[in-house]
Write a protein that holds these residues in place. Structure first.
Motif, PDB file in Angstrom:
ATOM      1  N   GLY A 197       0.798  -1.225   0.000  1.00 14.56           N
ATOM      2  CA  GLY A 197       0.000   0.000   0.000  1.00 14.56           C
ATOM      3  C   GLY A 197       0.825   1.265   0.000  1.00 14.56           C
ATOM      4  N   CYS A 198       2.083   1.168  -0.406  1.00  9.40           N
ATOM      5  CA  CYS A 198       2.965   2.345  -0.375  1.00  9.40           C
ATOM      6  C   CYS A 198       2.746   3.236  -1.600  1.00  9.40           C
ATOM      7  N   ALA A 199       3.137   4.518  -1.436  1.00  9.91           N
ATOM      8  CA  ALA A 199       3.267   5.414  -2.571  1.00  9.91           C
ATOM      9  C   ALA A 199       4.664   5.218  -3.151  1.00  9.91           C
ATOM     10  N   VAL A 200       4.758   5.191  -4.474  1.00 13.61           N
ATOM     11  CA  VAL A 200       6.054   5.023  -5.129  1.00 13.61           C
ATOM     12  C   VAL A 200       6.584   6.400  -5.518  1.00 13.61           C
ATOM     13  N   ALA A 201       7.813   6.680  -5.140  1.00 14.55           N
ATOM     14  CA  ALA A 201       8.490   7.957  -5.450  1.00 14.55           C
ATOM     15  C   ALA A 201       7.653   9.184  -5.057  1.00 14.55           C
ATOM     16  N   PRO A 202       7.154   9.234  -3.808  1.00 10.85           N
ATOM     17  CA  PRO A 202       6.294  10.358  -3.415  1.00 10.85           C
ATOM     18  C   PRO A 202       7.050  11.686  -3.375  1.00 10.85           C
ATOM     19  N   ARG A 203       8.380  11.652  -3.355  1.00 13.56           N
ATOM     20  CA  ARG A 203       9.130  12.912  -3.321  1.00 13.56           C
ATOM     21  C   ARG A 203       9.475  13.410  -4.716  1.00 13.56           C
ATOM     22  N   GLY A 204       8.872  12.786  -5.711  1.00 10.61           N
ATOM     23  CA  GLY A 204       9.078  13.269  -7.075  1.00 10.61           C
ATOM     24  C   GLY A 204      10.225  12.596  -7.789  1.00 10.61           C
ATOM     25  N   ALA A 205      11.187  12.083  -7.019  1.00 12.22           N
ATOM     26  CA  ALA A 205      12.307  11.368  -7.622  1.00 12.22           C
ATOM     27  C   ALA A 205      12.852  10.389  -6.602  1.00 12.22           C
ATOM     28  N   VAL A 206      13.462   9.343  -7.121  1.00  6.03           N
ATOM     29  CA  VAL A 206      14.100   8.340  -6.292  1.00  6.03           C
ATOM     30  C   VAL A 206      15.597   8.524  -6.441  1.00  6.03           C
ATOM     31  N   ARG A 207      16.301   8.464  -5.318  1.00  6.84           N
ATOM     32  CA  ARG A 207      17.736   8.724  -5.403  1.00  6.84           C
ATOM     33  C   ARG A 207      18.505   7.593  -4.725  1.00  6.84           C
ATOM     34  N   TRP A 208      19.741   7.409  -5.134  1.00  8.97           N
ATOM     35  CA  TRP A 208      20.648   6.408  -4.567  1.00  8.97           C
ATOM     36  C   TRP A 208      21.690   7.133  -3.750  1.00  8.97           C
ATOM     37  N   ASP A 209      22.048   6.544  -2.621  1.00  7.22           N
ATOM     38  CA  ASP A 209      23.029   7.170  -1.746  1.00  7.22           C
ATOM     39  C   ASP A 209      24.076   6.146  -1.337  1.00  7.22           C
ATOM     40  N   ARG A 210      25.216   6.682  -0.914  1.00 10.72           N
ATOM     41  CA  ARG A 210      26.260   5.803  -0.384  1.00 10.72           C
ATOM     42  C   ARG A 210      26.263   5.885   1.141  1.00 10.72           C
ATOM     43  N   LYS A 211      26.283   4.718   1.773  1.00 16.43           N
ATOM     44  CA  LYS A 211      26.423   4.627   3.224  1.00 16.43           C
ATOM     45  C   LYS A 211      27.829   4.112   3.482  1.00 16.43           C
ATOM     46  N   ASN A 212      28.660   4.950   4.044  1.00 17.32           N
ATOM     47  CA  ASN A 212      30.087   4.646   4.132  1.00 17.32           C
ATOM     48  C   ASN A 212      30.482   4.009   5.459  1.00 17.32           C
ATOM     49  N   TYR A 213      31.047   2.825   5.407  1.00 20.76           N
ATOM     50  CA  TYR A 213      31.683   2.226   6.585  1.00 20.76           C
ATOM     51  C   TYR A 213      32.625   1.129   6.120  1.00 20.76           C
ATOM     52  N   PHE A 214      33.588   0.811   6.968  1.00 19.96           N
ATOM     53  CA  PHE A 214      34.568  -0.212   6.617  1.00 19.96           C
ATOM     54  C   PHE A 214      34.169  -1.548   7.225  1.00 19.96           C
ATOM     55  N   TYR A 215      34.157  -2.585   6.426  1.00 22.84           N
ATOM     56  CA  TYR A 215      33.913  -3.934   6.913  1.00 22.84           C
ATOM     57  C   TYR A 215      34.410  -4.877   5.823  1.00 22.84           C
ATOM     58  N   PRO A 216      35.032  -6.004   6.190  1.00 23.33           N
ATOM     59  CA  PRO A 216      35.643  -6.843   5.143  1.00 23.33           C
ATOM     60  C   PRO A 216      34.649  -7.378   4.120  1.00 23.33           C
ATOM     61  N   ASP A 217      33.369  -7.535   4.526  1.00 24.23           N
ATOM     62  CA  ASP A 217      32.425  -8.077   3.543  1.00 24.23           C
ATOM     63  C   ASP A 217      31.712  -6.975   2.757  1.00 24.23           C
ATOM     64  N   LEU A 218      32.190  -5.749   2.885  1.00 21.62           N
ATOM     65  CA  LEU A 218      31.628  -4.614   2.129  1.00 21.62           C
ATOM     66  C   LEU A 218      32.727  -4.088   1.202  1.00 21.62           C
ATOM     67  N   PRO A 219      32.802  -4.617  -0.031  1.00 22.31           N
ATOM     68  CA  PRO A 219      33.993  -4.377  -0.860  1.00 22.31           C
ATOM     69  C   PRO A 219      34.291  -2.909  -1.157  1.00 22.31           C
ATOM     70  N   LYS A 220      33.301  -2.107  -1.439  1.00 21.57           N
ATOM     71  CA  LYS A 220      33.586  -0.741  -1.870  1.00 21.57           C
ATOM     72  C   LYS A 220      33.876   0.192  -0.704  1.00 21.57           C
ATOM     73  N   GLY A 221      33.625  -0.278   0.519  1.00 22.22           N
ATOM     74  CA  GLY A 221      33.726   0.637   1.658  1.00 22.22           C
ATOM     75  C   GLY A 221      32.474   1.481   1.789  1.00 22.22           C
ATOM     76  N   TYR A 222      31.488   1.202   0.980  1.00 18.31           N
ATOM     77  CA  TYR A 222      30.180   1.825   1.125  1.00 18.31           C
ATOM     78  C   TYR A 222      29.129   0.882   0.550  1.00 18.31           C
ATOM     79  N   GLN A 223      27.916   1.030   1.067  1.00 15.72           N
ATOM     80  CA  GLN A 223      26.778   0.268   0.566  1.00 15.72           C
ATOM     81  C   GLN A 223      25.932   1.220  -0.259  1.00 15.72           C
TER      82      GLN A 223
END
Lengths: 109, 494, 491
Positions: free
Chosen positions: B70-96
């Motif tokens: 029952g959600c609204a899709v893209a209610p803010r007019g646009a959908v955006r991708w972000d980087r969440k930065n942290y170090f962990y060996p199973d997170l290759p780029k250093g961000y998710q």
């Protein structure tokens, strides 16, 4: 909006966040560089008209964003998976097919 | 002291793995149980120069999932991708790659059977990490196959007030995801990971800290962990209304039946979220086609389900099933078609529908459900085939095995996990063929001889005491005796 | 040698035509350049790695193709040097950093693959400032590159190796990358031409990211026609880069067409900026004179916020870089230095692996994104970035191209600015505008100071109008304002 000073302690905190080791005595000159660079970039705070506009990340966005999506199909050519042997050979350390790192101690994400 | 008990407040964060052929941001195949590190490319390994490209199928599945909630899709007019930065060996780029302040879906809700409306704050698309395993001797081993698999993170408002409500919400959520074809939500395979945030609030607004519960691998575990934590939190400490309560992470020890402190978040982690420059924003217009297709797919699935429900009702009448049995087995089909298959096999072997239906329904909702729940709740763990189950029913119908033997020794032990000929299984354990008249007679004689006081009571007119003797005989015979025969023989002896 | 000029003095297009017409074989051409590199690069340090074997193999394949009657491709047999932050399959990608020690690229960057498909011969990998962070090519873990015009001076940077390779006649064409002037500034300081295309024109797949929203791959060469030829080969939509634009590659004739009707805006703030050397200013004015004489309509244009460019650039680029360089962690490839535990391994690896300037920028970017500061620094910079882009949009309603100096100075002596990061950053004060707005820009030589050190003329154009920038550059190039003379060995 005054900002806190950028001293060696702040540099050390940031360095820990970036997983950069600072040798003894290294934080102080970096703090001085920071002070100069941040002093220079502080000019942006005088741009009051900036508050009225949206941040710009994508300077030249695609005309049809949906056309940049990838089909959910099998990998071909340069998109194909790497041979396992190549993945293992590139790694600094491994145990069989798994890559090995020093133990992750309790430190969360 | 105020007599009113504190109120339990639970919000849930769920990660479901979206059903796609390839990963979220690269074309590596998604496969469970593949050889470690065989499903990796420069993108998901975070090689220098590699760039993400969004999987159309993952986006479509996420949109369908959002619509099903029952959600609204893209209610803010646009959908955006972000980087969440942290170090962990199973997170290759250093961000998710995830979504921070412009998520794909927002403002949905699911209604529980008691009318409670569980608001869904948001549902966003992100990539999974690799898998770390901690070897004994100070090292960690990493498999990157799972890295980059598409996940939908679904976050509710704190609208749940009991452990049972949490479980019901999760079952409902899974049902919606399956209906939408967005995820198969197998908890055993880690395709549905649930993290309830639990706290208690008193009438004056004071509250306990918030416990974030992790490592919950089954619905039963979720329910038990929430109930345990609710009880534990009653001891406090309590924080005054308006103060931000501390958040603490707890793991769940399934064997010990208790939560275990993992860590206290003294300061919020600094993830340095910022917009992912490698992926263009998707304006709502670009998603319109996905929304239209998603709505059509959901409508079709709903229609299919309604038709199936009609067929199920007719079938329930034919089989003489109770309404709740028919709902679970035929409408919601929680066994994934296994009940229907076993029934067909039993009918094929000559069992009348009115006899096979209730018997198999009793098995699937009783001992077999218990067996499956004890193994993570995934019916795929059941290896006894439809033919095996029909054969088991045949043994019971022909009196070769008693109902008690089938229930206690066949459907509750190791046999459901292996399957195979039930006659051979029981014969190997001396449980087949029913006990001969002489063996039963001998057992009855022994029990009568060993319980003179009980026998005296019965002879004095306390006939109810006879049940104790019957039970002892059955126990001695490990359930293989026919209860009718036992009663008849005891009558003679007494 | 046939045709007067030695092979290494020919533009790429002319060399390709000689190979296509069988006047010279691709193998001879490759050997000629490999021989020059072997003899002369010791004093320059343009290359980090020369792949003689691979180059000769692909040159022989070109010859075999022509022998078999195959049609010559656009860059048939043309030797190309590649900046070492672009992946070339089977060769190490170092980014001039120790942290990538041992890493061998499993696949070609898209731009490299397209060069190969057009018949180009990859000679090897060129030096750069570590991870393209710098303006002098002194920040290389493997030693600096020197300017062929005067080896006591820097070649500019960060694509200093590629610029020096073209200037020294080691290759007629090189690939570079430009995040904040890294193609144009070294092209200016080495006296050659460099093009930064529109953001999204050329795929970034296989380019090691520095500032992902700013990075672009482009050619360094001698002529505007060569830049157009190279662009026609490497440009175009790439399914491996979601920011690459869905456009056909432009035609190789992009630089043709002259100046008729062209409206040229001279950026006031760029010609009045502090730190602009008088000789550079004079050279730029001479180039403006060439455009006016050639029929262009010239006027002065103001970009009032261009003075904020460096501040915005250093916040945006370092923020993105702090995230882009997090992947260098000693787990999957490259250098690992063991530590007491996982955190120790990370810190030891990144301490030994990264040079001072890279660490400084990672820290600056981490700071600009961190809790409590992101609004004042990172977000603020992005907002002013929009203002700068808006200024350009307005200016381009009045004019077709904007011109000025590429860099404030000519090549400076090695060591002069290396201790002063801010002074080094200011080398790119005119160049960063184009990256922030995503627009194309060319640097073309426009003269020299009395010591013979070249000055660069920058031409910026609206997004996707590389044609206008290259036509203006071609007119300046045709005027021959820069004396061709190089020190004896490089003639």
């Amino acid at each position: 909006m005054p900002l806190p000073p950028h001293g060696p302690d702040e540099v050390r905190r940031i360095a820990a966040l970036a997983r950069i080791r600072l040798a003894p005595g290294e934080a102080e000159p970096l703090a001085r560089d920071f002070g100069r660079i941040l002093g220079y970039v502080d000019r942006l705070r005088a741009r009051d008209e900036a508050d009225a506009v949206e941040p710009l990340v994508h300077a030249v966005p695609p005309a049809e964003p949906a056309s940049t999506l990838r089909p959910d199909g099998p990998a071909v050519g340069p998109a194909a998976p790497l041979p396992l042997a190549q993945v293992i050979a590139a790694a600094p350390d491994h145990d069989g097919r798994l890559l090995r790192v020093p133990r992750v101690l309790e430190e969360g994400r | 002291m105020s007599a009113r008990p504190p109120r339990l407040v639970v919000g849930v964060e769920v990660h479901v793995q979206l059903a796609t052929r390839t990963k979220a941001f690269c074309a590596c195949p998604v496969e469970f149980g593949a050889e470690p590190n065989a499903l990796c490319c420069p993108v998901c390994l975070g090689h220098p120069g590699a760039l993400p490209t969004l999987n159309r199928g993952a986006l479509a599945a996420a949109v369908r999932a959002g619509l099903a909630l029952g959600c609204a899709v893209a209610p803010r007019g646009a959908v955006r991708w972000d980087r969440k930065n942290y170090f962990y060996p199973d997170l290759p780029k250093g961000y998710q790659i995830t979504q921070y302040d412009h998520p794909l879906c927002e403002n949905g809700a699911l209604a529980l059977s008691d009318g409670t409306r569980v608001r869904i704050r948001r549902a966003h698309l992100e990539e999974d990490t690799g898998k770390s395993s901690h070897a004994g001797d100070g090292e960690t081993l990493v498999d990157f196959n799972r890295c980059g698999v598409p996940l939908l993170e679904i976050v509710t408002e704190p609208d749940l007030g009991s452990a049972a409500a949490v479980e019901e919400y999760l079952r409902l959520l899974r049902d919606r995801m399956i209906l939408a074809g967005a995820s198969s939500c197998s908890m055993e395979k880690g395709e549905m990971r649930c993290e309830p945030n639990v706290s208690l609030v008193r009438g004056d607004g004071s509250s306990t800290g918030i416990s974030e519960l992790k490592n919950l691998n089954s619905f039963a575990a979720v329910r038990a962990a929430v109930a345990f934590e609710a009880k534990r939190l009653e001891e406090g400490p309590w924080h005054p209304a308006g103060a931000a309560p501390p958040r603490t992470t707890y793991g769940w020890d399934d064997a010990g039946g208790r939560t275990i402190l993992q860590r206290t978040k003294e300061t919020a982690a600094d993830y340095r979220y910022f917009p992912e420059p490698d992926l263009p924003d998707l304006p709502a217009e670009a998603l319109a086609g996905f929304v239209a297709e998603g709505r059509a797919a959901l409508a079709a699935a709903d229609a299919d389900r309604s038709a199936a429900a009609g067929r199920a009702r007719a079938e329930a009448v034919r089989l003489g099933l109770a309404a709740d049995q028919a709902d679970l087995l035929l409408v919601r089909d929680l066994t994934g078609g296994r009940f229907a298959a076993a029934l067909a096999a039993a009918e094929g072997a000559g069992a009348p529908a009115a006899e096979a239906g209730p018997a198999l329904a009793g098995w699937f909702l009783g001992p077999l459900a218990g067996w499956v729940n004890g193994r993570g709740g995934d019916w795929a763990a059941l290896r006894a085939s439809a033919g095996d189950l029909a054969a088991a029913l045949g043994l019971q119908r022909t009196g070769k095995a008693t109902a008690q033997v089938v229930k206690e020794h066949l459907l509750a032990g190791e046999w459901p996990g292996t399957g195979g000929d039930p006659a051979a299984f029981l014969a190997g354990r001396g449980l087949l063929g029913g006990a001969g008249e002489e063996a039963v007679r001998a057992a009855c004689a022994e029990v009568v001889a060993a319980n003179p006081d009980v026998v005296a009571k019965i002879r004095a007119g306390k006939t109810a005491a006879r049940g104790a003797l019957v039970g002892q005989v059955m126990k001695r015979m490990r359930g293989t005796a026919d209860p009718g025969a036992v009663n008849r023989i005891l009558d003679g002896l007494l | 040698m046939a045709g007067g000029l030695p092979l290494h003095a020919l533009p790429a297009a002319a060399l390709r035509d000689r190979i296509a017409s069988r006047e010279v074989s691709a193998e001879e051409a490759a050997r000629h350049f490999l021989d020059r590199i072997a003899r002369l690069d010791g004093g320059i340090g343009a290359f980090l790695r020369v792949d003689a074997e691979g180059a000769l193999r692909s040159a022989r394949a070109s010859d075999a193709r022509l022998d078999a009657g195959g049609a010559p491709r656009p860059l048939e047999g043309v030797p190309v040097a590649v900046k070492d932050n672009l992946n070339v399959e089977g060769l190490p990608t170092t980014c001039a950093s120790r942290i990538l020690e041992g890493f061998v690229a499993p696949r070609d960057a898209t731009a490299v693959a397209r060069l190969r498909a057009a018949g180009a011969v990859i000679l090897g990998k060129t030096n750069l400032d570590e991870f393209a962070m710098g303006s002098s090519t002194e920040n290389s873990a493997f030693g600096p590159t020197r300017n062929p015009r005067d080896p006591s001076r820097v070649p500019g940077g960060s694509s200093g190796g590629s610029a020096a390779a073209v200037a020294a006649g080691f290759a007629p064409l090189a690939l570079g990358s430009d995040t904040g002037g890294s193609i144009r500034q070294p092209a200016a300081l080495c006296g050659i031409l460099g093009l930064k295309p529109t953001y999204g024109r050329v795929s970034r797949s296989g380019l090691v990211a520095f500032g992902s929203s700013l990075d672009q791959v482009g050619p360094l060469c001698r002529t505007a026609a060569d830049a157009a030829l190279a662009l026609s080969v490497i440009a175009g939509r790439d399914p491996m880069d979601a920011t690459s634009l869905a456009l056909e590659a432009p035609a190789a004739s992009l630089a043709e067409g002259g100046l008729r009707g062209m409206r040229v805006g001279v950026v006031k703030e760029h010609l009045e900026g502090e730190g602009l050397e008088p000789a550079v200013k004079a050279a730029v004015e001479a180039a403006v004179g060439v455009l006016r004489a050639g029929g262009a309509e010239v006027r002065e244009v103001s970009l009032p916020r261009s003075g904020d460019g460096i501040a915005v650039y250093y916040l945006v680029a370092t923020s993105e870089a702090s995230s882009n360089l997090a992947r260098f962690d000693g787990v999957r490839y490259g250098l690992r230095v063991e530590g007491r535990d996982l955190a120790g391994m990370y810190e030891e690896t990144r301490d030994r692996g990264f040079g001072t300037e890279v660490k400084r920028r990672i820290l600056l970017g981490t700071f600009a994104l961190s809790a409590g500061y992101a609004d004042a620094y990172y977000q603020r910079a992005l907002r002013v970035r929009r203002l700068i882009a808006d200024d350009l949009d307005r200016a381009f309603r009045e004019v077709d191209v904007l011109v000025g100096p590429t860099a404030p100075t000519v090549a400076f002596p090695l060591g002069e600015k290396i201790e002063d990061p801010l002074a080094m950053y200011l080398c790119d004060v005119f160049a960063v505008t184009a990256n922030l707005a995503g627009i194309p820009a060319v640097s073309v030589p426009c003269g020299a100071d009395p010591a013979g050190l070249p000055a660069g003329f920058q031409v910026m154009a609206p997004a996707l109008r590389e044609d206008a920038a290259l036509r203006a550059a071609a007119a300046v190039e045709a005027a021959g304002l820069l004396p061709a003379a190089l020190p004896g060995a490089f003639a």
